[in-house]
Design a protein around this motif. Structure first.
Motif, PDB file in Angstrom:
ATOM      1  N   GLY A 159       0.975  -1.296  -0.014  1.00  0.00           N
ATOM      2  CA  GLY A 159      -0.135  -0.204  -0.175  1.00  0.00           C
ATOM      3  C   GLY A 159       1.032   1.428   0.085  1.00  0.00           C
ATOM      4  N   GLY A 160       0.559   2.244   0.509  1.00  0.00           N
ATOM      5  CA  GLY A 160       1.256   4.003   0.450  1.00  0.00           C
ATOM      6  C   GLY A 160       0.144   4.926   1.206  1.00  0.00           C
ATOM      7  N   THR A 161       0.018   5.945   0.049  1.00  0.00           N
ATOM      8  CA  THR A 161      -1.297   6.860   0.826  1.00  0.00           C
ATOM      9  C   THR A 161      -2.261   6.431  -0.336  1.00  0.00           C
ATOM     10  OG1 THR A 161      -0.367   8.021  -1.519  1.00  0.00           O
ATOM     11  CG2 THR A 161       1.501   8.028   0.195  1.00  0.00           C
ATOM     12  N   VAL A 162      -3.903   7.236   0.868  1.00  0.00           N
ATOM     13  CA  VAL A 162      -4.830   6.929  -0.096  1.00  0.00           C
ATOM     14  C   VAL A 162      -4.705   7.618  -1.206  1.00  0.00           C
ATOM     15  CG1 VAL A 162      -7.123   7.030   0.495  1.00  0.00           C
ATOM     16  CG2 VAL A 162      -5.286   6.834   2.378  1.00  0.00           C
TER      17      VAL A 162
ATOM     18  N   GLY B  95      -8.887  -0.554   5.528  1.00  0.00           N
ATOM     19  CA  GLY B  95      -8.230   0.232   6.546  1.00  0.00           C
ATOM     20  C   GLY B  95      -7.642   1.561   5.813  1.00  0.00           C
ATOM     21  N   VAL B  96      -7.720   2.512   6.456  1.00  0.00           N
ATOM     22  CA  VAL B  96      -6.988   3.954   6.740  1.00  0.00           C
ATOM     23  C   VAL B  96      -6.277   4.221   8.084  1.00  0.00           C
ATOM     24  CG1 VAL B  96      -7.020   6.007   5.985  1.00  0.00           C
ATOM     25  CG2 VAL B  96      -9.128   4.245   4.820  1.00  0.00           C
TER      26      VAL B  96
ATOM     27  N   ALA C  47     -12.084   7.965   9.216  1.00  0.00           N
ATOM     28  CA  ALA C  47     -13.519   7.841   8.394  1.00  0.00           C
ATOM     29  C   ALA C  47     -13.455   8.229   7.107  1.00  0.00           C
ATOM     30  CB  ALA C  47     -14.305   8.493   9.801  1.00  0.00           C
ATOM     31  N   ASP C  48     -13.984   9.086   6.906  1.00  0.00           N
ATOM     32  CA  ASP C  48     -14.374   9.520   5.461  1.00  0.00           C
ATOM     33  C   ASP C  48     -13.095   9.001   4.678  1.00  0.00           C
ATOM     34  OD1 ASP C  48     -16.653  11.749   3.842  1.00  0.00           O
ATOM     35  OD2 ASP C  48     -13.673  11.842   3.336  1.00  0.00           O
ATOM     36  N   SER C  49     -12.180   8.269   4.991  1.00  0.00           N
ATOM     37  CA  SER C  49     -10.860   7.984   3.792  1.00  0.00           C
ATOM     38  C   SER C  49     -11.548   6.752   4.363  1.00  0.00           C
ATOM     39  CB  SER C  49      -9.887   8.009   3.982  1.00  0.00           C
ATOM     40  OG  SER C  49      -9.411   9.752   3.329  1.00  0.00           O
ATOM     41  N   TYR C  50     -11.886   6.321   5.164  1.00  0.00           N
ATOM     42  CA  TYR C  50     -12.374   4.864   4.815  1.00  0.00           C
ATOM     43  C   TYR C  50     -13.547   4.337   4.758  1.00  0.00           C
ATOM     44  CZ  TYR C  50     -13.439   0.203   7.768  1.00  0.00           C
ATOM     45  OH  TYR C  50     -13.632  -1.409   8.177  1.00  0.00           O
ATOM     46  N   SER C  51     -14.566   5.467   4.399  1.00  0.00           N
ATOM     47  CA  SER C  51     -16.081   5.405   4.186  1.00  0.00           C
ATOM     48  C   SER C  51     -15.684   5.384   2.350  1.00  0.00           C
ATOM     49  CB  SER C  51     -16.570   6.585   4.736  1.00  0.00           C
ATOM     50  OG  SER C  51     -17.936   5.966   3.841  1.00  0.00           O
ATOM     51  N   TRP C  52     -14.577   5.969   2.381  1.00  0.00           N
ATOM     52  CA  TRP C  52     -14.882   5.770   0.883  1.00  0.00           C
ATOM     53  C   TRP C  52     -14.006   4.327   0.462  1.00  0.00           C
ATOM     54  CZ3 TRP C  52     -10.060   5.026  -2.248  1.00  0.00           C
ATOM     55  CH2 TRP C  52      -9.927   5.297  -3.400  1.00  0.00           C
ATOM     56  N   PHE C  53     -12.985   3.933   1.110  1.00  0.00           N
ATOM     57  CA  PHE C  53     -12.183   2.675   0.508  1.00  0.00           C
ATOM     58  C   PHE C  53     -13.255   1.765   0.914  1.00  0.00           C
ATOM     59  CE2 PHE C  53      -8.710   0.148   1.332  1.00  0.00           C
ATOM     60  CZ  PHE C  53      -8.266  -0.592   0.439  1.00  0.00           C
ATOM     61  N   LYS C  54     -14.258   1.547   1.901  1.00  0.00           N
ATOM     62  CA  LYS C  54     -15.183   0.536   1.690  1.00  0.00           C
ATOM     63  C   LYS C  54     -16.542   0.641   0.158  1.00  0.00           C
ATOM     64  CE  LYS C  54     -16.728   1.321   5.913  1.00  0.00           C
ATOM     65  NZ  LYS C  54     -17.311   1.254   7.089  1.00  0.00           N
TER      66      LYS C  54
ATOM     67  N   ASP D 127     -12.784  -4.980   7.955  1.00  0.00           N
ATOM     68  CA  ASP D 127     -12.402  -4.602   9.566  1.00  0.00           C
ATOM     69  C   ASP D 127      -9.981  -4.630   9.914  1.00  0.00           C
ATOM     70  OD1 ASP D 127     -10.958  -7.347   9.304  1.00  0.00           O
ATOM     71  OD2 ASP D 127     -12.021  -8.489  11.351  1.00  0.00           O
ATOM     72  N   GLY D 128      -9.544  -4.350   8.693  1.00  0.00           N
ATOM     73  CA  GLY D 128      -8.662  -3.863   8.436  1.00  0.00           C
ATOM     74  C   GLY D 128      -7.213  -4.990   8.120  1.00  0.00           C
TER      75      GLY D 128
END
Length: 322
Positions: free
Chosen positions: A91-94, A147-148, A197-204, A223-224
């Motif tokens: 991975g790396g940066t979102v 996850g983020v 939380a916002d980035s995690y929501s986008w990822f999901k 759950d990561g």
């Protein structure tokens, strides 16, 4: 009135001849370099002019660097009939992962894209794999880590112990917070938590859409944690087991790509980095004895860029699953 002796005339002519020879060699050296570069580019372009399957490698830490994005665009504009994305990344940066994902989705509107997971496609690496139309992985590949992460070392207690206090004047309480030099306030923690939380929501949302999961299935994989390819197949995180052979078979079977098309590897240095030219020019100019130009070429060759990881991360740590 003095007159030049025959000996002086001969010496002057020899010195002039040496100078002319040196500059002729320099000109010849530059011409040779230009021909070699042109030949290399022509050979590379010639290999990519015929129909083929482009192989794009996404390895190591993902930053969404300009060269990678440029390479994807070059493949888009090429005669490649399909694209095989080989992923081996924790991975790396979102943001960097999002950039590559977006470019792959644009590419997939014109050419079929299949992802092959090598060792792992975790966090941002899995975001990249989601940009493909089909994901293939070995049974022991590592995937997921949905996850983020936001991390910052806090040395406030250490500074107290050694008697150092950092004085800060800022416009508002949340400016440059948290900074690791003072205890993190609850307000700062809440602000960062909102970002995560916002980035995690986008990822999901990307996982749910691209893998066709319902809410219960998404909750089971987001759950990561990381999964093996065998676990991921049952959880719908990948489509099938295998490697490049299986990916090519899918392209032939499902997307009508002609069997036996050559697979051409596309690399960043194939899209126009100038430093190879400076390196070759420096060596040839040095041989020709033109030291000022040789030093210039050497200085240009030594220009180095440094990649940094800023912002929110989508990355998997061994022994510290995020």
């Amino acid at each position: 009135m003095s007159q030049t002796t025959p000996v002086e005339t001969v010496l002057d002519r020899r010195q002039l001849r040496r100078k002319l020879t040196r500059w002729r060699l320099a000109a010849l050296a530059l011409a040779v370099v230009a021909l070699l570069v042109a030949a290399g580019r022509f050979a590379g372009d010639a290999g990519h002019l015929a129909p083929h399957i482009a192989r794009l490698e996404i390895n190591g830490l993902i930053t969404g660097d300009r060269d990678t994005l440029k390479l994807i665009k070059s493949i888009d504009e090429s005669s490649a009939t399909a694209v095989l994305v080989q992923v081996s990344s924790p991975g790396g940066t979102v943001t960097g992962s999002e950039h590559i994902y977006d470019e792959l989705r644009r590419l997939a509107q014109k050419k079929p894209v299949v992802a092959v997971v090598d060792t792992m496609a975790a966090s941002g690496g899995y975001i990249v794999a989601l940009g493909a139309d089909h994901i293939v992985a070995d049974g022991n590949s590592l995937i997921g880590s949905i996850g983020v992460l936001f991390q910052i070392p806090n040395v406030a207690k250490l500074l107290d112990t050694i008697g150092v206090k950092v004085e800060t004047i800022k416009s508002s309480p949340l400016k440059a917070a948290p900074n690791g030099l003072e205890p993190t306030s609850e307000a700062a923690k809440a602000a960062v938590d909102a970002l995560v939380a916002d980035s995690y929501s986008w990822f999901k949302s990307v996982v749910k859409e691209r893998r066709g999961l319902d809410d219960a299935q998404l909750a089971a994989v987001s759950d990561g944690r990381v999964f093996t390819g065998r676990q991921g197949k049952d959880l719908k995180l990948i489509d099938e087991f295998g490697g490049e052979r299986e990916a090519l078979a899918w392209l032939e079977r499902e997307r009508g790509i002609a069997k036996g098309l050559p697979v051409k590897e596309w690399k960043k240095n194939a899209v126009g980095k100038p430093f190879n030219l400076f390196s070759a020019a420096g060596a040839l100019l040095g041989a020709a004895g033109v030291e000022p130009l040789e030093r210039f070429a050497s200085q240009m060759e030594n220009v180095q860029g440094q990649a940094t990881l800023d912002g929110l991360l989508a990355i998997w740590h061994v022994g510290r699953d995020q």
